[in-house]
Write a protein that holds these residues in place. Structure first.
Motif, PDB file in Angstrom:
ATOM      1  N   SER A  40      54.569 -61.094 -87.221  1.00  0.00           N
ATOM      2  CA  SER A  40      55.360 -60.155 -87.824  1.00  0.00           C
ATOM      3  C   SER A  40      54.453 -59.242 -88.749  1.00  0.00           C
ATOM      4  CB  SER A  40      56.712 -60.453 -88.245  1.00  0.00           C
ATOM      5  OG  SER A  40      57.378 -59.348 -88.955  1.00  0.00           O
ATOM      6  N   THR A  41      54.450 -57.986 -88.843  1.00  0.00           N
ATOM      7  CA  THR A  41      53.845 -57.145 -89.800  1.00  0.00           C
ATOM      8  C   THR A  41      54.775 -56.642 -90.626  1.00  0.00           C
ATOM      9  OG1 THR A  41      53.737 -55.523 -88.454  1.00  0.00           O
ATOM     10  CG2 THR A  41      51.741 -56.849 -88.468  1.00  0.00           C
ATOM     11  N   ARG A  42      55.960 -57.063 -90.733  1.00  0.00           N
ATOM     12  CA  ARG A  42      57.174 -56.465 -91.333  1.00  0.00           C
ATOM     13  C   ARG A  42      57.157 -57.327 -92.721  1.00  0.00           C
ATOM     14  NH1 ARG A  42      62.439 -55.761 -88.483  1.00  0.00           N
ATOM     15  NH2 ARG A  42      62.241 -57.951 -88.329  1.00  0.00           N
ATOM     16  N   GLY A  93      61.865 -62.596 -61.320  1.00  0.00           N
ATOM     17  CA  GLY A  93      63.164 -61.793 -60.607  1.00  0.00           C
ATOM     18  C   GLY A  93      63.834 -60.562 -61.031  1.00  0.00           C
ATOM     19  N   ALA A  94      63.245 -60.221 -62.225  1.00  0.00           N
ATOM     20  CA  ALA A  94      64.102 -59.099 -62.584  1.00  0.00           C
ATOM     21  C   ALA A  94      63.130 -57.731 -62.956  1.00  0.00           C
ATOM     22  CB  ALA A  94      64.643 -59.368 -64.130  1.00  0.00           C
ATOM     23  N   ASP A  95      61.934 -57.664 -62.350  1.00  0.00           N
ATOM     24  CA  ASP A  95      61.051 -56.711 -62.843  1.00  0.00           C
ATOM     25  C   ASP A  95      61.209 -56.259 -64.222  1.00  0.00           C
ATOM     26  OD1 ASP A  95      59.971 -56.722 -60.274  1.00  0.00           O
ATOM     27  OD2 ASP A  95      61.197 -55.066 -59.372  1.00  0.00           O
ATOM     28  N   ARG A  96      61.195 -57.138 -65.151  1.00  0.00           N
ATOM     29  CA  ARG A  96      61.366 -56.779 -66.464  1.00  0.00           C
ATOM     30  C   ARG A  96      60.265 -57.980 -67.287  1.00  0.00           C
ATOM     31  NH1 ARG A  96      65.308 -53.617 -68.174  1.00  0.00           N
ATOM     32  NH2 ARG A  96      65.282 -54.275 -70.157  1.00  0.00           N
ATOM     33  N   VAL A  97      59.928 -57.199 -68.283  1.00  0.00           N
ATOM     34  CA  VAL A  97      59.174 -58.166 -69.121  1.00  0.00           C
ATOM     35  C   VAL A  97      59.499 -58.214 -70.658  1.00  0.00           C
ATOM     36  CG1 VAL A  97      56.678 -58.306 -70.031  1.00  0.00           C
ATOM     37  CG2 VAL A  97      56.849 -57.484 -67.552  1.00  0.00           C
ATOM     38  N   SER A  98      59.340 -59.187 -71.313  1.00  0.00           N
ATOM     39  CA  SER A  98      59.664 -59.221 -72.621  1.00  0.00           C
ATOM     40  C   SER A  98      58.355 -59.313 -73.570  1.00  0.00           C
ATOM     41  CB  SER A  98      60.403 -60.641 -72.874  1.00  0.00           C
ATOM     42  OG  SER A  98      60.839 -60.953 -74.176  1.00  0.00           O
ATOM     43  N   PHE A  99      58.122 -58.331 -74.572  1.00  0.00           N
ATOM     44  CA  PHE A  99      57.123 -58.339 -75.575  1.00  0.00           C
ATOM     45  C   PHE A  99      57.837 -58.937 -76.902  1.00  0.00           C
ATOM     46  CE2 PHE A  99      56.400 -55.122 -72.083  1.00  0.00           C
ATOM     47  CZ  PHE A  99      54.812 -55.426 -72.057  1.00  0.00           C
ATOM     48  N   LYS A 100      56.872 -59.860 -77.274  1.00  0.00           N
ATOM     49  CA  LYS A 100      57.299 -60.537 -78.340  1.00  0.00           C
ATOM     50  C   LYS A 100      56.175 -60.550 -79.323  1.00  0.00           C
ATOM     51  CE  LYS A 100      60.440 -63.799 -76.197  1.00  0.00           C
ATOM     52  NZ  LYS A 100      61.068 -65.012 -76.083  1.00  0.00           N
ATOM     53  N   ARG A 101      56.432 -60.121 -80.421  1.00  0.00           N
ATOM     54  CA  ARG A 101      55.412 -59.965 -81.369  1.00  0.00           C
ATOM     55  C   ARG A 101      54.841 -61.355 -81.981  1.00  0.00           C
ATOM     56  NH1 ARG A 101      54.506 -55.332 -84.293  1.00  0.00           N
ATOM     57  NH2 ARG A 101      56.675 -54.621 -84.049  1.00  0.00           N
ATOM     58  N   ASP A 124      50.469 -48.212 -77.761  1.00  0.00           N
ATOM     59  CA  ASP A 124      50.819 -47.051 -78.682  1.00  0.00           C
ATOM     60  C   ASP A 124      52.321 -47.147 -78.698  1.00  0.00           C
ATOM     61  OD1 ASP A 124      48.135 -46.680 -78.725  1.00  0.00           O
ATOM     62  OD2 ASP A 124      48.642 -44.490 -77.844  1.00  0.00           O
ATOM     63  N   TYR A 125      52.865 -47.284 -77.830  1.00  0.00           N
ATOM     64  CA  TYR A 125      54.437 -47.773 -77.797  1.00  0.00           C
ATOM     65  C   TYR A 125      54.860 -49.042 -78.674  1.00  0.00           C
ATOM     66  CZ  TYR A 125      59.196 -49.034 -76.634  1.00  0.00           C
ATOM     67  OH  TYR A 125      60.636 -49.448 -76.544  1.00  0.00           O
ATOM     68  N   LEU A 126      54.050 -49.946 -78.108  1.00  0.00           N
ATOM     69  CA  LEU A 126      54.448 -51.221 -78.927  1.00  0.00           C
ATOM     70  C   LEU A 126      54.199 -51.407 -80.314  1.00  0.00           C
ATOM     71  CD1 LEU A 126      53.336 -53.634 -75.872  1.00  0.00           C
ATOM     72  CD2 LEU A 126      55.594 -53.313 -76.818  1.00  0.00           C
ATOM     73  N   ARG A 127      52.924 -50.580 -80.708  1.00  0.00           N
ATOM     74  CA  ARG A 127      52.451 -50.564 -82.134  1.00  0.00           C
ATOM     75  C   ARG A 127      53.600 -49.801 -83.014  1.00  0.00           C
ATOM     76  NH1 ARG A 127      46.172 -48.937 -81.938  1.00  0.00           N
ATOM     77  NH2 ARG A 127      45.314 -51.013 -81.420  1.00  0.00           N
ATOM     78  N   LYS A 156      59.555 -51.025 -84.593  1.00  0.00           N
ATOM     79  CA  LYS A 156      59.911 -51.647 -85.784  1.00  0.00           C
ATOM     80  C   LYS A 156      60.508 -53.111 -85.490  1.00  0.00           C
ATOM     81  CE  LYS A 156      59.112 -47.995 -88.296  1.00  0.00           C
ATOM     82  NZ  LYS A 156      57.900 -47.852 -88.410  1.00  0.00           N
ATOM     83  N   THR A 157      60.804 -53.388 -84.405  1.00  0.00           N
ATOM     84  CA  THR A 157      61.382 -54.956 -84.086  1.00  0.00           C
ATOM     85  C   THR A 157      60.351 -55.907 -83.594  1.00  0.00           C
ATOM     86  OG1 THR A 157      61.782 -54.028 -81.709  1.00  0.00           O
ATOM     87  CG2 THR A 157      63.474 -53.894 -83.436  1.00  0.00           C
TER      88      THR A 157
END
Length: 88
Positions: free
Chosen positions: A83-85, A72-80, A9-12, A15-16
């Motif tokens: 694009s629906t914009r 090694g960063a305990d991070r994740v990049s989410f990429k659309r 829901d957050y990702l949906r 706007k980026t």
């Protein structure tokens, strides 16, 4: 409600087309600790297989994103994925 629905829901609502989230940020959103296996790239692997049963992959896939572990960063990049914009 699925365990990872709050992340979906957050990702949906974004706007980026790209966002980075730490494991801690995701855990706050879903209300659970991520499993130890989340530190492995395979846990974040994206799939287009409709028979895949990994609920975490379904969550970001249903939101229109692919996920990429930042090693090694305990991070994740989410990429659309698409694009629906509207184009300017």
């Amino acid at each position: 409600m699925g365990k990872y629905d709050p992340l979906r829901d957050y990702l949906r609502k974004l706007k980026t087309d790209e966002v980075e989230l730490s494991f801690a940020e995701m855990e706050r959103k879903i209300g659970y600790m991520l499993p130890k296996s989340a530190s492995l790239p395979q846990w974040w692997a994206n799939t287009t297989d409709p028979a895949a049963t990994h609920v975490q992959r379904k969550a970001w896939g249903d939101a229109g994103f692919d996920a990429f572990l930042i090693a090694g960063a305990d991070r994740v990049s989410f990429k659309r994925v698409q694009s629906t914009r509207s184009a300017p």
